[in-house]
Design an enzyme around this catalytic site. Structure first.
Site, mmCIF file in Angstrom:
data_model
loop_
_atom_site.group_PDB
_atom_site.id
_atom_site.type_symbol
_atom_site.label_atom_id
_atom_site.label_comp_id
_atom_site.label_asym_id
_atom_site.label_seq_id
_atom_site.Cartn_x
_atom_site.Cartn_y
_atom_site.Cartn_z
ATOM 1 N N THR A 18 0.884 -1.381 -0.031
ATOM 2 C CA THR A 18 -0.024 -0.104 0.066
ATOM 3 C C THR A 18 0.824 1.349 -0.032
ATOM 4 O O THR A 18 1.938 1.319 0.608
ATOM 5 C CB THR A 18 -0.893 -0.054 1.143
ATOM 6 N N GLU A 19 0.451 2.218 -0.671
ATOM 7 C CA GLU A 19 1.238 3.392 -0.865
ATOM 8 C C GLU A 19 1.565 4.227 0.421
ATOM 9 O O GLU A 19 2.573 4.944 0.420
ATOM 10 C CB GLU A 19 0.816 4.250 -2.051
ATOM 11 N N ASN A 20 0.855 4.151 1.431
ATOM 12 C CA ASN A 20 1.157 4.959 2.564
ATOM 13 C C ASN A 20 2.099 4.028 3.380
ATOM 14 O O ASN A 20 2.254 4.343 4.811
ATOM 15 C CB ASN A 20 -0.009 5.215 3.186
ATOM 16 N N SER A 36 8.077 3.933 0.486
ATOM 17 C CA SER A 36 6.830 3.129 -0.272
ATOM 18 C C SER A 36 6.850 3.830 -1.749
ATOM 19 O O SER A 36 6.817 2.837 -2.703
ATOM 20 C CB SER A 36 5.733 3.488 0.356
#
Length: 223
Positions: A45-47, A87
């Site tokens: 996940t990008e976060n 990320s």
């Protein structure tokens, strides 16, 4: 089963064992709940998380870990949490095999618009997020969206009308009605909902598509 659930379940079938997969905001985050235990998918996940699983049960969530939609996630053995700079280094560095992204519009050239609906002059919703990096960094881009908008107009278009996130980046388009592959010649209809004919699909689809002289497969929702 509603349209969103059909799309989520079908999108899950696109993923291959061992892939590193980013799940975008909206419908894509639901794919983590549709992966069989025997399939090894490394979700990112990008976060800032790597190797997570389905949504945890009530009371088992950790407020410090979440997916792109800020929903709680289950960390699997070997999981890691890191800052957003790391990320995006994963994404931009080409380490993501596939990304599943929600879309506002897609078109027959493989273009995707998924970040901007104008609501005032010079102002847009919902915002870019990590989509522009993902369509440039992931090896495979899967776009998921409902086939038509609330007014019944096709969202699978000859040409996108909203601001573009990426040009010619989409490999697969999944709606609740059909699955299209994006080819150098345009869209190829691969699967069709069991309650529709090709002619009926053409009537609700703005984009041109081919069937390549064969009967398209039945829409799969095995998980």
């Amino acid at each position: 089963m509603d349209a969103r659930e059909r799309i989520i379940r079908r999108a899950a079938l696109e993923l291959q064992d061992g892939e590193v997969v980013n799940l975008g905001f909206g419908m894509p985050v639901g794919v983590a709940n549709c992966i069989p235990a025997e399939k090894n998918i490394v979700f990112q996940t990008e976060n800032g998380a790597l190797m997570f699983g389905p949504t945890p049960g009530w009371g088992d969530d950790d407020s410090d870990t979440a997916n792109a939609a800020s929903q709680p996630i289950t960390l699997l053995p070997g999981a890691s949490i890191f800052d957003i700079a790391t990320s995006f280094a994963i994404i931009r560095g080409g380490h993501v095999d596939a990304t599943i992204l929600g879309a506002l519009e897609v078109d027959q050239e493989g273009n995707i618009a998924n970040w901007a609906i104008p609501f005032e002059e010079g102002k847009y919703l919902p915002g870019m997020g990590g989509a522009m990096d993902l369509v440039g960094g992931a090896r495979k881009v899967i776009a998921v969206l409902q086939h038509c908008d609330k007014q019944g107009s096709s969202k699978v278009l000859r040409a996108c009308t909203l601001p573009i996130t990426g040009k010619g980046v989409v490999d697969t388009i999944i709606t609740e009605r059909a699955v299209f592959r994006v080819t150098p010649r345009g869209l190829l209809l691969e699967e069709l909902s069991e309650d529709m004919t090709v002619e009926e699909l053409q009537k609700i689809t703005d984009a041109d598509f081919e069937v390549d002289g064969r009967v398209p497969g039945r829409y799969r929702i095995d998980c």
